[in-house]
Design an enzyme around this catalytic site. Structure first.
Site, PDB file in Angstrom:
ATOM      1  N   TYR A  15      16.581 -12.349   6.351  1.00 28.90           N
ATOM      2  CA  TYR A  15      15.286 -12.496   7.010  1.00 28.90           C
ATOM      3  C   TYR A  15      15.251 -11.780   8.348  1.00 28.90           C
ATOM      4  O   TYR A  15      14.250 -11.165   8.705  1.00 28.90           O
ATOM      5  CB  TYR A  15      14.963 -13.978   7.196  1.00 28.90           C
ATOM      6  CG  TYR A  15      13.596 -14.221   7.777  1.00 28.90           C
ATOM      7  CD1 TYR A  15      12.462 -14.186   6.966  1.00 28.90           C
ATOM      8  CD2 TYR A  15      13.413 -14.458   9.139  1.00 28.90           C
ATOM      9  CE1 TYR A  15      11.206 -14.385   7.481  1.00 28.90           C
ATOM     10  CE2 TYR A  15      12.150 -14.672   9.675  1.00 28.90           C
ATOM     11  CZ  TYR A  15      11.047 -14.636   8.843  1.00 28.90           C
ATOM     12  OH  TYR A  15       9.798 -14.829   9.363  1.00 28.90           O
ATOM     13  N   PHE A  67      -9.311   9.082  10.397  1.00 28.36           N
ATOM     14  CA  PHE A  67      -9.483   8.836   8.970  1.00 28.36           C
ATOM     15  C   PHE A  67     -10.129   7.466   8.756  1.00 28.36           C
ATOM     16  O   PHE A  67     -10.375   6.710   9.694  1.00 28.36           O
ATOM     17  CB  PHE A  67      -8.156   8.962   8.225  1.00 28.36           C
ATOM     18  CG  PHE A  67      -8.345   9.235   6.757  1.00 28.36           C
ATOM     19  CD1 PHE A  67      -9.068  10.348   6.344  1.00 28.36           C
ATOM     20  CD2 PHE A  67      -7.837   8.393   5.792  1.00 28.36           C
ATOM     21  CE1 PHE A  67      -9.277  10.604   4.991  1.00 28.36           C
ATOM     22  CE2 PHE A  67      -8.030   8.645   4.442  1.00 28.36           C
ATOM     23  CZ  PHE A  67      -8.742   9.746   4.040  1.00 28.36           C
ATOM     24  N   ASP A  68     -10.398   7.135   7.498  1.00 25.63           N
ATOM     25  CA  ASP A  68     -11.282   6.001   7.195  1.00 25.63           C
ATOM     26  C   ASP A  68     -10.746   4.659   7.701  1.00 25.63           C
ATOM     27  O   ASP A  68     -11.464   3.908   8.351  1.00 25.63           O
ATOM     28  CB  ASP A  68     -11.598   5.936   5.700  1.00 25.63           C
ATOM     29  CG  ASP A  68     -10.363   5.888   4.812  1.00 25.63           C
ATOM     30  OD1 ASP A  68      -9.234   6.029   5.320  1.00 25.63           O
ATOM     31  OD2 ASP A  68     -10.525   5.734   3.588  1.00 25.63           O
ATOM     32  N   ASP A 156      -1.080   9.908  14.777  1.00 27.73           N
ATOM     33  CA  ASP A 156      -1.151   9.364  13.424  1.00 27.73           C
ATOM     34  C   ASP A 156      -0.327  10.326  12.586  1.00 27.73           C
ATOM     35  O   ASP A 156      -0.769  11.413  12.226  1.00 27.73           O
ATOM     36  CB  ASP A 156      -2.594   9.302  12.947  1.00 27.73           C
ATOM     37  CG  ASP A 156      -2.721   8.756  11.522  1.00 27.73           C
ATOM     38  OD1 ASP A 156      -1.710   8.728  10.796  1.00 27.73           O
ATOM     39  OD2 ASP A 156      -3.833   8.378  11.136  1.00 27.73           O
ATOM     40  N   ALA A 158       1.131  10.427   9.555  1.00 27.53           N
ATOM     41  CA  ALA A 158       1.315  10.264   8.113  1.00 27.53           C
ATOM     42  C   ALA A 158       1.873  11.522   7.457  1.00 27.53           C
ATOM     43  O   ALA A 158       2.652  11.441   6.511  1.00 27.53           O
ATOM     44  CB  ALA A 158      -0.007   9.871   7.456  1.00 27.53           C
ATOM     45  N   LYS A 199       2.983   8.628   2.676  1.00 24.73           N
ATOM     46  CA  LYS A 199       2.794  10.081   2.663  1.00 24.73           C
ATOM     47  C   LYS A 199       4.140  10.760   2.933  1.00 24.73           C
ATOM     48  O   LYS A 199       4.965  10.854   2.032  1.00 24.73           O
ATOM     49  CB  LYS A 199       1.728  10.485   3.681  1.00 24.73           C
ATOM     50  CG  LYS A 199       0.307  10.168   3.230  1.00 24.73           C
ATOM     51  CD  LYS A 199      -0.060   8.713   3.426  1.00 24.73           C
ATOM     52  CE  LYS A 199      -1.525   8.437   3.171  1.00 24.73           C
ATOM     53  NZ  LYS A 199      -1.857   7.005   3.368  1.00 24.73           N
ATOM     54  N   HIS A 390     -16.647   3.016   0.538  1.00 20.48           N
ATOM     55  CA  HIS A 390     -16.211   3.825  -0.598  1.00 20.48           C
ATOM     56  C   HIS A 390     -15.171   3.106  -1.444  1.00 20.48           C
ATOM     57  O   HIS A 390     -14.919   3.502  -2.576  1.00 20.48           O
ATOM     58  CB  HIS A 390     -15.681   5.173  -0.121  1.00 20.48           C
ATOM     59  CG  HIS A 390     -14.602   5.083   0.909  1.00 20.48           C
ATOM     60  ND1 HIS A 390     -14.821   4.552   2.158  1.00 20.48           N
ATOM     61  CD2 HIS A 390     -13.302   5.467   0.889  1.00 20.48           C
ATOM     62  CE1 HIS A 390     -13.710   4.607   2.860  1.00 20.48           C
ATOM     63  NE2 HIS A 390     -12.769   5.142   2.125  1.00 20.48           N
TER      64      HIS A 390
END
Length: 403
Positions: A15, A67-68, A156, A158, A199, A390
């Site tokens: 844990y 991004f979204d 970001d 990714a 990604k 979307h």
């Protein structure tokens, strides 16, 4: 990869204080130079934790193009997501090496006018603008502006490895540097990063935050226990952390990046040669179709991108993603919706999956639809959620063309 499968079997599921976390932490620290590493179950959890721990309602957060989920998490925090792409990013056919760059003049104006901004997020590569890379020269100037106006700069990240490869290919002075060296230089310009590791982490699930500020890291660790779990696993199993540690190493191998980006470029060049309108130049993880140029008989509010997505699936069983009016638009206070800047369809290519022949099939299918594009019909929204519509909206064709 085979090495990732092997690493899964070595996962320590303790844990707290698991060996798997320590290995993962060391890999991220070595990659980024950022001392505080916090795993999360995926990138949107990292966004949620960072924005909730750092920002206050009403703040504006500029970026090259959010991004979204980034936009949704900012808006959920009560903040305003402000996109500042360079003008060329909004012209799909324009050939420029770094169309993901942030508009420096616009950023300086935003930061100079009170209340300015305390956080700037640069997405590498810029997904919503066609998978376009950001130059190190642009990142340095963003860093300079952030320093002058006391703002934090986060990446970001990714697709940081693909961005590093484009810098190696396209930016003067970097041809002889390795992707790892270039990536480290990118991260050294930032106060922190957040990543969806599905990604360029080369894994099925996972993400992380990495930061320089110990106080912010501590606030995030306290907040995450309620929703993500203990800071040494962040909603992931030990085996996931092991696979991610290997993936973050393998993704920077030049052979992998050269093959990956060449495969995407080949599909893009085939469509471009056939006269199909796409975002140029080809990005690193996907080819983006310019749906407004593809189907000029459809207006922006006819949802041309989603009409093309549906036709691709019906015609050839190909699943694609709209990055345009459906994803980024929204009704205004008066119920009227304004057109967004770009209407794209993303043909995202899974890593280590498709053969060249399969991508030839994709090209043939897209060309078939392009030749008969007049049959694409407008769509209307039947119902939609308030955010990220979307993912859950229901639509119907206004004038069906299929029997």
């Amino acid at each position: 990869s085979a090495r990732q499968w092997a690493a899964l079997l070595d996962g320590d599921e303790s844990y707290a204080g698991a060996r798997s976390f320590l290995r993962f932490e060391e890999v991220v620290q070595r990659l980024t130079g950022l001392p505080f590493v916090i795993p999360t179950h995926q990138g949107r959890a990292a966004e949620h934790l960072l924005f909730g721990s750092f920002l206050r309602p009403g703040e504006t957060v500029p970026g090259n193009t959010h991004f979204d989920t980034t936009r949704a998490n900012l808006e959920k925090t009560g903040c305003v997501a402000r996109d500042l792409p360079i003008p060329a990013a909004l012209v799909p056919a324009t050939e420029l090496p770094f169309k993901g760059d942030l508009d420096l003049a616009a950023l300086e104006v935003l930061l100079s006018v009170p209340p300015g901004a305390r956080l700037v997020v640069v997405t590498v590569t810029s997904n919503a603008c066609g998978g376009q890379p950001v130059s190190l020269g642009n990142l340095r100037e963003v860093r300079r502006l952030c320093d002058r106006h006391r703002a934090q700069l986060f990446l970001d990240a990714a697709r940081f490895a693909e961005n590093a490869w484009f810098i190696k290919e396209r930016e003067e002075g970097y041809a002889d540097k390795s992707p790892r060296q270039i990536a480290r230089e990118m991260f050294e310009l930032a106060d922190g990063c957040l990543m969806s590791a599905k990604k360029d982490g080369l894994v099925n699930i996972g993400g992380f935050l990495a930061l320089r500020d110990p106080d912010l890291a501590e606030r995030i660790k306290r907040a995450m226990v309620v929703v993500e779990g203990f800071p040494t696993y962040g909603g992931l199993a030990g085996r996931d952390l092991e696979a991610l540690a290997v993936g973050l190493t393998e993704v920077l191998e030049p052979e992998y990046l050269a093959d990956r980006i060449a495969q995407v470029r080949t599909l893009g060049d085939a469509l471009h040669a056939a006269g199909v309108p796409t975002v140029r130049p080809a990005g690193g993880h996907a080819i983006y179709l310019d749906s407004r140029a593809f189907a000029p008989h459809l207006g922006p509010l006819d949802l041309p991108g989603q009409a093309l997505v549906c036709e691709l699936y019906l015609h050839a069983g190909i699943r694609a993603c709209e990055v345009g009016q459906l994803m980024r638009g929204a009704p205004g206070p008066d119920g009227v919706e304004a057109p967004v800047d770009l209407d794209l369809v993303r043909l995202a290519i899974p890593r280590r999956v498709y053969t060249s022949r399969q991508l030839d099939y994709v090209a043939e299918a897209v060309c078939d639809i392009h030749q008969a594009r007049g049959r694409l019909s407008p769509l209307e929204i039947v119902e939609q959620p308030a955010a990220l519509r979307h993912f859950g909206a229901r639509l119907r064709p206004l004038c069906p063309v299929r029997a």
